[in-house]
Design a protein around this motif. Sequence first.
Motif, PDB file in Angstrom:
ATOM      1  N   LEU A  37       0.787  -1.332   0.250  1.00 25.65           N
ATOM      2  CA  LEU A  37       0.038  -0.301   0.051  1.00 25.65           C
ATOM      3  C   LEU A  37       0.647   1.664   0.618  1.00 25.65           C
ATOM      4  N   ASN A  38       1.569   1.472   0.778  1.00 23.14           N
ATOM      5  CA  ASN A  38       2.741   2.746   0.990  1.00 23.14           C
ATOM      6  C   ASN A  38       3.669   2.888  -0.157  1.00 23.14           C
ATOM      7  N   ASN A  39       3.949   1.715  -1.302  1.00 19.39           N
ATOM      8  CA  ASN A  39       4.465   1.927  -2.691  1.00 19.39           C
ATOM      9  C   ASN A  39       3.160   2.579  -3.518  1.00 19.39           C
ATOM     10  N   GLU A  40       2.301   1.384  -3.186  1.00 25.63           N
ATOM     11  CA  GLU A  40       1.283   2.503  -4.602  1.00 25.63           C
ATOM     12  C   GLU A  40       0.822   3.675  -4.035  1.00 25.63           C
ATOM     13  N   ILE A  41       1.616   4.231  -3.074  1.00 28.09           N
ATOM     14  CA  ILE A  41       0.541   6.106  -2.761  1.00 28.09           C
ATOM     15  C   ILE A  41       2.031   6.592  -3.225  1.00 28.09           C
ATOM     16  N   ASN A  42       3.128   5.904  -2.887  1.00 27.80           N
ATOM     17  CA  ASN A  42       4.200   6.785  -3.104  1.00 27.80           C
ATOM     18  C   ASN A  42       4.410   6.982  -5.200  1.00 27.80           C
ATOM     19  N   PHE A  74       8.453   1.066  -9.991  1.00 28.61           N
ATOM     20  CA  PHE A  74       7.939   2.478 -11.616  1.00 28.61           C
ATOM     21  C   PHE A  74       7.769   0.873 -12.555  1.00 28.61           C
ATOM     22  N   ARG A  75       9.106   0.303 -12.603  1.00 34.23           N
ATOM     23  CA  ARG A  75       8.984  -1.020 -13.537  1.00 34.23           C
ATOM     24  C   ARG A  75       7.979  -1.400 -13.082  1.00 34.23           C
ATOM     25  N   GLU A  76       7.774  -2.388 -11.820  1.00 31.38           N
ATOM     26  CA  GLU A  76       6.878  -2.942 -11.771  1.00 31.38           C
ATOM     27  C   GLU A  76       5.069  -2.687 -12.599  1.00 31.38           C
ATOM     28  N   GLU A 115      13.927   8.616  -9.207  1.00 30.69           N
ATOM     29  CA  GLU A 115      14.531   8.413  -7.506  1.00 30.69           C
ATOM     30  C   GLU A 115      14.919  10.022  -6.846  1.00 30.69           C
ATOM     31  N   ASN A 116      14.864  10.681  -7.715  1.00 30.46           N
ATOM     32  CA  ASN A 116      14.691  12.170  -7.145  1.00 30.46           C
ATOM     33  C   ASN A 116      13.468  11.936  -6.541  1.00 30.46           C
ATOM     34  N   GLY A 117      12.337  12.167  -7.620  1.00 31.50           N
ATOM     35  CA  GLY A 117      11.023  12.223  -6.732  1.00 31.50           C
ATOM     36  C   GLY A 117      11.082  11.175  -5.610  1.00 31.50           C
ATOM     37  N   ASN A 118      11.591  10.593  -4.543  1.00 30.73           N
ATOM     38  CA  ASN A 118      11.760   9.307  -3.963  1.00 30.73           C
ATOM     39  C   ASN A 118      11.095   8.593  -4.433  1.00 30.73           C
ATOM     40  N   VAL A 119      10.999   8.353  -5.422  1.00 28.51           N
ATOM     41  CA  VAL A 119       9.951   6.739  -6.233  1.00 28.51           C
ATOM     42  C   VAL A 119      11.301   5.392  -6.924  1.00 28.51           C
TER      43      VAL A 119
END
Length: 452
Positions: free
Chosen positions: A62-67, A148-150, A139-143
């Motif tokens: 969930l955290n990854n999806e929010i990010n 992103f690939r997945e 990655e500069n935007g904390n992603v």
Amino acid sequence: MVMTQTEGRGHWTGPAQTLPRRLAALLWLCLCMYALRPAAATEALDSIVAVVNEDVIVQSDLNNEINLTVPQLKQQGTAVPPPEQLRKQVLDRLIMKRLQQQRAKQLGITVDDAALNAAIQTIAGRNGLSVEELKASLENGNVRFQDFREDTRMQILLGRLQSQEVMANIQVSDQEVERFLQREKGKLIPREQVRLEHILIALPDQPTPTQVAQAEAKAKQLVARLRGGEDFAAVAAANSDGRTALQGGSLGWFEMAAVPSLVADQAQTMAKGEITDPIRNASGFNIIRLAEIQGGLPSNVTQYKARHILIRTNEMVSDGDAKMRLNQLRMRILGGDDFATLARAHSDDTGSALKGGDLGWVSPGDTVPEFESVMVKLNPNDVSEPFHTSFGWHILQVQERRTQDTADELLRLRAREAIQRRKGEEAAQLWSKRLRDEAYIQIRSNDADTKR
């Protein structure tokens, strides 16, 4: 699209309706293992936030999806919802993704690394970046680039799933195309310039509610008269407070990029002669008529008489297997075997296989980009090397080329695609609802569990 019309259908098998005992036992075992770890080595438990059939969504998912979602909202200029509302919306979307992922697995739909890498290169190119620059920017935007690939892999997967489960079942009749063209033909023609006419019912700088109501009522009355057939120029000259009232409200011709912001979006789709509802701005209530449209459809295009053999991948057929089979078929064709006979025996595109792989005359835009890029480079009667698209692996032969006046044909194609999109949106919503209704979903919260 040519390829879409011949996609196969998957057999529906509903997901489990109850939580299996083995999953409950597995979760209990995991909890016990965490409980028995030494205190010094204990890590925060990645708690379960939802159970979806035999799968679980944990807090880190969930955290990854929010990010991933928050930067997308900011880039679109959309306000980020409050944390609890954002969490709920993202979790609902994640549950739907998980259900579709499970359905894709049932049907053997996958996305290999080659297709994923090609998609990421395309995304980077559209943003004027290399893949490495895209990675650094994310990655500069904390992603995380891996996230992103997945996420990109998932978007491709869901696109293929909906193409097979939803779009392949949509039929558009010739009668529907004719009715659509009668109503909305003007919206399908690419626009270069538009000629606009304008009526303004002015308001003072600080109008009272009464003044606003009176001006709006007058504007609505004028719209009703105009739509009833009264001449726009005469009505404008008698009633408009705008600077062009004595010219019948004419604003002249505008390049599409220069259309006033007041009506810029509507001018993209308004039909010739269409009149807007009253639009309020700082000056008052505005009425806009789209008087004329300049633009058109390309009249002469190169078409290709093409045929192909398709091998789809699934749990039993890998990318390597499909490519090897097509290489063998290609060698047989180059050795003198009949393309049509081999297509009937081996192609997974059942619609064209019955016709010996024949796709008829194909115009630019009729097929997916990967297919078209190979097609336009082939010399007549050459057989391509195996290549990959979202539908599977292909070999392709172009038998003839011709230049054709296709303005009317292209207009009908665009009408058919517009109808397909409208029907597809409705069908996708019903399909998603069915997928969710037939699933076991349990949402975990601090207070209580919610079952759907």
